[in-house]
Motif scaffolding. Structure first.
Motif, mmCIF file in Angstrom:
data_model
loop_
_atom_site.group_PDB
_atom_site.id
_atom_site.type_symbol
_atom_site.label_atom_id
_atom_site.label_comp_id
_atom_site.label_asym_id
_atom_site.label_seq_id
_atom_site.Cartn_x
_atom_site.Cartn_y
_atom_site.Cartn_z
ATOM 1 N N UNK A 275 -71.825 -77.929 -110.718
ATOM 2 C CA UNK A 275 -70.539 -77.950 -111.419
ATOM 3 C C UNK A 275 -69.841 -76.595 -111.303
ATOM 4 N N UNK A 276 -70.593 -75.529 -111.478
ATOM 5 C CA UNK A 276 -70.003 -74.188 -111.412
ATOM 6 C C UNK A 276 -69.419 -73.882 -110.034
ATOM 7 N N UNK A 277 -69.988 -74.491 -108.983
ATOM 8 C CA UNK A 277 -69.497 -74.271 -107.628
ATOM 9 C C UNK A 277 -68.503 -75.343 -107.187
ATOM 10 N N UNK A 278 -68.277 -76.338 -108.046
ATOM 11 C CA UNK A 278 -67.349 -77.406 -107.701
ATOM 12 C C UNK A 278 -67.912 -78.414 -106.722
ATOM 13 N N UNK A 279 -69.230 -78.429 -106.558
ATOM 14 C CA UNK A 279 -69.866 -79.368 -105.614
ATOM 15 C C UNK A 279 -70.238 -80.672 -106.324
ATOM 16 N N UNK A 280 -69.238 -81.364 -106.821
ATOM 17 C CA UNK A 280 -69.478 -82.566 -107.616
ATOM 18 C C UNK A 280 -70.132 -83.685 -106.806
ATOM 19 N N UNK A 281 -69.803 -83.767 -105.535
ATOM 20 C CA UNK A 281 -70.340 -84.855 -104.724
ATOM 21 C C UNK A 281 -71.846 -84.763 -104.531
ATOM 22 N N UNK A 282 -72.437 -83.572 -104.761
ATOM 23 C CA UNK A 282 -73.890 -83.431 -104.634
ATOM 24 C C UNK A 282 -74.632 -84.029 -105.839
ATOM 25 N N UNK A 283 -73.884 -84.369 -106.872
ATOM 26 C CA UNK A 283 -74.497 -84.878 -108.102
ATOM 27 C C UNK A 283 -74.690 -86.393 -108.050
ATOM 28 N N UNK A 284 -73.948 -87.079 -107.186
ATOM 29 C CA UNK A 284 -73.899 -88.541 -107.194
ATOM 30 C C UNK A 284 -75.203 -89.170 -106.712
ATOM 31 N N UNK A 285 -75.571 -90.269 -107.335
ATOM 32 C CA UNK A 285 -76.750 -91.059 -106.966
ATOM 33 C C UNK A 285 -76.690 -91.425 -105.480
ATOM 34 N N UNK A 286 -77.704 -91.058 -104.694
ATOM 35 C CA UNK A 286 -77.708 -91.390 -103.265
ATOM 36 C C UNK A 286 -77.652 -92.894 -103.002
ATOM 37 N N UNK A 287 -78.104 -93.701 -103.974
ATOM 38 C CA UNK A 287 -78.073 -95.156 -103.786
ATOM 39 C C UNK A 287 -76.659 -95.700 -103.659
ATOM 40 N N UNK A 288 -75.663 -94.914 -104.079
ATOM 41 C CA UNK A 288 -74.271 -95.347 -103.935
ATOM 42 C C UNK A 288 -73.769 -95.184 -102.502
ATOM 43 N N UNK A 289 -74.512 -94.462 -101.690
ATOM 44 C CA UNK A 289 -74.193 -94.276 -100.261
ATOM 45 C C UNK A 289 -72.768 -93.753 -100.056
ATOM 46 N N UNK A 290 -72.364 -92.843 -100.937
ATOM 47 C CA UNK A 290 -71.074 -92.193 -100.768
ATOM 48 C C UNK A 290 -69.879 -92.980 -101.273
ATOM 49 N N UNK A 291 -70.094 -94.150 -101.839
ATOM 50 C CA UNK A 291 -68.970 -94.974 -102.297
ATOM 51 C C UNK A 291 -68.690 -94.693 -103.773
ATOM 52 N N UNK A 292 -67.766 -93.791 -104.009
ATOM 53 C CA UNK A 292 -67.365 -93.454 -105.369
ATOM 54 C C UNK A 292 -65.995 -92.807 -105.330
ATOM 55 N N UNK A 293 -65.360 -92.734 -106.491
ATOM 56 C CA UNK A 293 -64.053 -92.105 -106.604
ATOM 57 C C UNK A 293 -64.247 -90.661 -107.051
ATOM 58 N N UNK A 294 -63.829 -89.715 -106.237
ATOM 59 C CA UNK A 294 -64.102 -88.304 -106.488
ATOM 60 C C UNK A 294 -63.428 -87.806 -107.770
#
Length: 336
Positions: A275-294
């Motif tokens: 969060x401090x680095x703004x790397x929010x996409x690294x937090x997402x469950x890998x099972x979603x395979x990248x399908x999420x709204x940033x």
């Protein structure tokens, strides 16, 4: 002073005795469903028949409280029956509190009480059956690999669970602190709508009281620091637990995980550097395979971090949490 309000100032043991008396006088006297009490008192014979004598094949859950069984009553109505373990002061208290609380609250995001049985050594609570089981099952259990919880469903679940808590904190009279918000206590119906469940540890809070001091109940990893250390419980404790739950739903990680060497790390410690680095996409469950709204992800994570602030006074209310969640959730799904 109303008995329920008075109970909030008593020890757990004293509260147990009064709550059980309330349960006996207020609930058992209402033997038939009514508009005010839309549940019934079942016979042991009915519930034995419905669950095939509590056969192991009908068992759908188990915990420190006892076991939960699938059942089917007349006309094909499906139910879940919680069968408490051998009776003790603790189990009597949890039974009395849960029946008392659930018998009086009604909300689309709270698990509905259908009825109960209390006789001899048996204490049975009957609920609506949730065909999609618990959030825990989908995040960490047998259904995790199937990933039925896509991004829109996760957003719907977090809003639904938040609205259930909002009702307990701000609309129920007296207000109710759940004290055990966690993934296994968020159940999912056939449409994956969230239902907050298990009110055995709930506390009733009188108007004008900011917090209570009580024996610590709940689950490690979800407990607010001030509650875990000093037994100081308020609505803020549920808010903290909900923040942990948000991070768990988004990341697919457990609230506490072991690192190499056996060192434990909680989910807030894990997520903070991202969060401090703004790397929010690294937090997402890998099972979603990248399908999420940033943008939705950023909003939910920001809310979760404010809910888990170490200072209780800085945490938002559940009213604010619901408003922020709804304002930041759209309908699109973005592949990142």
């Amino acid at each position: 002073m109303n008995f329920k309000y008075y109970c909030c100032f008593l020890s757990d043991e004293e509260q147990r005795k009064i709550e059980y008396a309330l349960y006996q006088t207020n609930l058992i006297s209402n033997n038939q469903k009514s508009e005010e009490y839309p549940w019934k008192i079942y016979t042991l014979k009915e519930l034995l028949r419905a669950t095939n004598n509590f056969h192991e094949d009908n068992q759908i859950g188990e915990g420190g409280f006892g076991s939960v069984y699938f059942g089917e009553i007349s006309k094909g109505v499906q139910i879940a029956v919680k069968r408490l373990k051998t009776m003790s002061a603790k189990s009597e208290m949890e039974f009395a509190v849960e029946v008392e609380v659930l018998g009086r609250v009604r909300h689309k995001n709270l698990l509905g009480l259908m009825g109960f049985y209390a006789g001899g050594d048996e204490r049975l609570i009957v609920y609506d059956y949730m065909s999609n089981h618990s959030l825990l099952t989908h995040l960490h259990g047998s259904l995790a690999k199937e990933c039925k919880l896509d991004w829109p469903r996760r957003m719907s679940i977090v809003i639904g669970a938040a609205e259930g808590l909002e009702y307990l904190h701000h609309e129920a009279t007296p207000h109710i602190i759940h004290r055990d918000i966690k993934a296994s206590n968020v159940l999912l119906d056939h449409e994956f709508q969230a239902k907050v469940a298990d009110f055995g540890f709930a506390k009733l809070v009188p108007d004008g009281v900011s917090h209570l001091t009580t024996r610590v109940k709940g689950t490690l990893g979800y407990l607010a620091p001030e509650y875990a250390m000093w037994g100081k419980v308020s609505e803020n404790c549920d808010v903290y637990s909900f923040g942990i739950l948000l991070l768990e739903i988004i990341s697919g990680k457990r609230p506490i995980e072991k690192r190499p060497g056996g060192v434990k790390r909680d989910i807030v410690q894990w997520v903070t550097p991202y969060v401090s680095k703004g790397n929010f996409n690294h937090i997402v469950d890998p099972n979603l395979k990248g399908e999420f709204d940033l943008e939705e992800l950023k909003n939910v994570i920001t809310i979760a971090m404010s809910c888990t602030d170490s200072c209780p006074e800085k945490r938002p209310s559940m009213n604010e949490v619901v408003e922020r969640l709804k304002s930041g959730v759209g309908v699109g799904v973005e592949r990142t």
